[in-house]
Design a protein around this motif. Sequence first.
Motif, short mmCIF file in Angstrom:
data_model
loop_
_atom_site.label_atom_id
_atom_site.label_comp_id
_atom_site.label_asym_id
_atom_site.label_seq_id
_atom_site.Cartn_x
_atom_site.Cartn_y
_atom_site.Cartn_z
N GLY A 76 0.79 -1.22 0.00
CA GLY A 76 0.00 0.00 0.00
C GLY A 76 0.82 1.27 0.00
N GLY A 77 2.12 1.15 -0.04
CA GLY A 77 2.98 2.33 -0.09
C GLY A 77 3.00 2.89 -1.51
N SER A 78 3.18 4.20 -1.61
CA SER A 78 3.29 4.79 -2.94
C SER A 78 4.61 5.55 -3.05
N HIS A 79 5.17 5.51 -4.23
CA HIS A 79 6.50 6.07 -4.47
C HIS A 79 6.41 6.97 -5.69
N ARG A 80 6.57 8.26 -5.47
CA ARG A 80 6.43 9.19 -6.56
C ARG A 80 7.76 9.38 -7.28
N VAL A 81 7.70 9.31 -8.59
CA VAL A 81 8.91 9.40 -9.40
C VAL A 81 8.72 10.50 -10.44
N GLN A 82 9.73 11.31 -10.64
CA GLN A 82 9.70 12.31 -11.71
C GLN A 82 10.59 11.81 -12.84
N LEU A 83 9.99 11.58 -14.00
CA LEU A 83 10.77 11.10 -15.14
C LEU A 83 11.00 12.22 -16.14
N PRO A 84 12.22 12.65 -16.31
CA PRO A 84 12.51 13.64 -17.34
C PRO A 84 12.31 13.04 -18.73
N VAL A 85 11.72 13.83 -19.62
CA VAL A 85 11.53 13.36 -20.99
C VAL A 85 12.81 13.63 -21.77
N VAL A 86 13.34 12.58 -22.42
CA VAL A 86 14.57 12.74 -23.18
C VAL A 86 14.37 12.29 -24.62
#
Length: 154
Positions: A125-135
């Motif tokens: 139930g944990g959530s992990h936010r990720v920021q993905l740069p667009v390349v």
Amino acid sequence: MRGWLLLCALLSVAVQAGSLQVHEPYIRELPPGQSVSAGYFTLVNGSSAPIAVVAATSDAADRVEIHAHRMNGGAVHMEQVHRVEVAAGGQLQFKPGGLHLMLIDLKRPLRAGDTVAVTLLDEKGGSHRVQLPVVDARAAVQGGAAQGEHHQHH
Ligand SMILES: [Cu+2]
């Protein structure tokens, strides 16, 4: 009392999220006319228990799926995976030709320089936010492994 309970809940989420680190995330710039793109990163589990990622969401796409490439009769096919486990103290790489995050029915074009936010959900139930740069896809390819990759979603 209520405040403390809330604080504890928030802290436990933060601790859980902190135990799974995401290294070198990126997503491919969207080629014209395509509505799907693939995201890559390395998951690093700093905790002493395995962490299993079971789902992902993004406000940039209608659906996000975890995919793997499998050999099948000499051809490579993508298939959805419903659970990937990162061993305690271990890491798991999402890379061209292997595991990847598939963003399906993108709501906006992806341009190099943008960032796409994705939330990974673990089994507990944990959530992990990720920021993905667009390349730029060509810049992202390392060793040409992704050149033959073929993504079809309907
Ligand atoms: Cu895929």
